[in-house]
Design a protein around this motif. Structure first.
Motif: not given
Ligand SMILES: [Zn+2]
Ligand SMILES: [Zn+2]
Length: 347
Positions: A168-175, A241-249
């Motif tokens: 699972y990759v969270s965050g569909p930006g460049i990284m 994504a570098g955001v807290s809810p994403s880390a938790d999920a």
């Protein structure tokens, strides 16, 4: 020459300055910068969320042509297309350095934060930290080498990903897009997650090879994770994504004894369910920046055309328009934004 510099903390701290062209010393190359990418780290420097030795010229993602070759340098000639490592120097004597991990030396200096970087018409770098851009790879594409290198470190060097893994990759930006492509190249079944407004980015992730995508604002991630992984949870998750809810999920959808890989900076302290990680003996690993080996693998992947990078370059701004470029990055609309520091004939 023009140089985009962070002069002092605060919102007015960044300015396009006119500074002398730096001289080239022993063992060094002066590079005429073709493209300089704006990274999340630069945004954190602008926002006073990342340590930098001010005043400093920003920028560590770039490509260019050798403009002058210092005394004692072999292997490079004027006009050669090059990139270089982000870490420019390290102490050489600490435990990390002694074990060959200078990327983690507490005394290391990196271009764009500890030393003058690439958001300028010219940058001076150590020749033993520069790499030739492979033939057939454009300067524009090569400007993505550093972000690709960071993801290579995450996926290929740091994580224990195996063919057949559910990732699972969270965050569909460049990284996230680069991480997803590398995970797929490693043989994993990749799911990319995004939030509201990420529809187009998720569609691109699908086009570039993701097996599934999830808009976490529209559906329950935990339920989708159970469907995709047949109730077992993901083997490896990458937080991009570098955001807290994403880390938790990410931590919640990771199977017990699976691997959580942190790829992006948060820019602040975030709450983290360490008890959940402890009870499930989930492995938390971190990957930050690109080592020499990461750059070498990256250049092989670029040469072999193993990554789709064209779709990930959203816009190029002349350095004079840096404020618009930074505003574009803040809008989270698209992927990589490049600056063009000098007068260049070719696009
Ligand atoms: Zn970067
Ligand atoms: Zn050291």
């Amino acid at each position: 020459m023009k140089a985009l510099r962070k002069l002092h903390p605060g919102p007015e701290g960044v300015r396009l300055c006119d500074i002398p062209v730096p001289p080239v010393g022993e063992g060094e190359l002066r590079v005429k910068v073709a493209y300089a990418g704006i990274c999340g780290t630069d945004m954190h420097i602008i926002g006073d969320e990342y340590d930098a030795a001010l005043p400093v010229t920003m920028g560590h993602e770039y490509s260019g042509l050798v403009d002058a070759v210092g005394p004692g340098v072999t292997g490079f000639r004027e006009g050669d297309p090059v990139i270089s490592m982000t870490v420019a120097s390290a102490c050489g004597t600490c435990r990390c350095c002694r074990q060959g991990n200078e990327l983690k030396c507490p005394e290391r200096k990196s271009i764009g934060s500890g030393l003058d970087g690439a958001m300028a018409e010219y940058i001076v770098v150590r020749a033993d930290r520069a790499f030739h851009i492979p033939e057939g790879v454009s300067l524009k594409t090569a400007a993505l080498s550093e972000p690709v290198g960071c993801c290579v470190r995450s996926v290929v060097e740091v994580s224990a990903i195996r063919a057949g893994d559910y990732v699972y990759v969270s965050g569909p930006g460049i990284m996230g897009q680069l991480t997803a492509q590398l995970a797929r190249l490693s043989g994993a079944h990749v799911t990319v997650g995004g939030a509201a407004g990420d529809g187009e980015r998720l569609a691109l992730a699908k086009r570039l090879g993701a097996g599934a995508t999830v808009d976490v604002s529209q559906c329950d991630l935990a339920e989708r994770a159970r469907e995709i992984t047949h109730g077992e949870g993901f083997d490896v998750v990458y937080e991009c994504a570098g955001v807290s809810p994403s880390a938790d999920a990410c931590l919640k959808v990771l199977r017990n004894m699976g691997q959580y890989v942190q790829v992006c900076l948060f820019g602040k302290t975030v709450p983290f369910d360490m008890d959940g990680a402890l009870i499930g003996e989930k492995h938390i690993v971190n990957s930050f920046a690109a080592d020499r080996s990461s750059f070498e693998i990256t250049l092989r992947l670029l040469e072999a055309r193993r990554l789709a990078l064209e779709d990930l370059i959203t816009a190029v701004y002349p350095i004079e328009d840096w404020e618009q470029a930074v505003a574009h990055v803040r809008r989270r609309d698209g992927y990589k934004i490049l600056l063009r520091p000098g007068d260049w004939a070719e696009g």
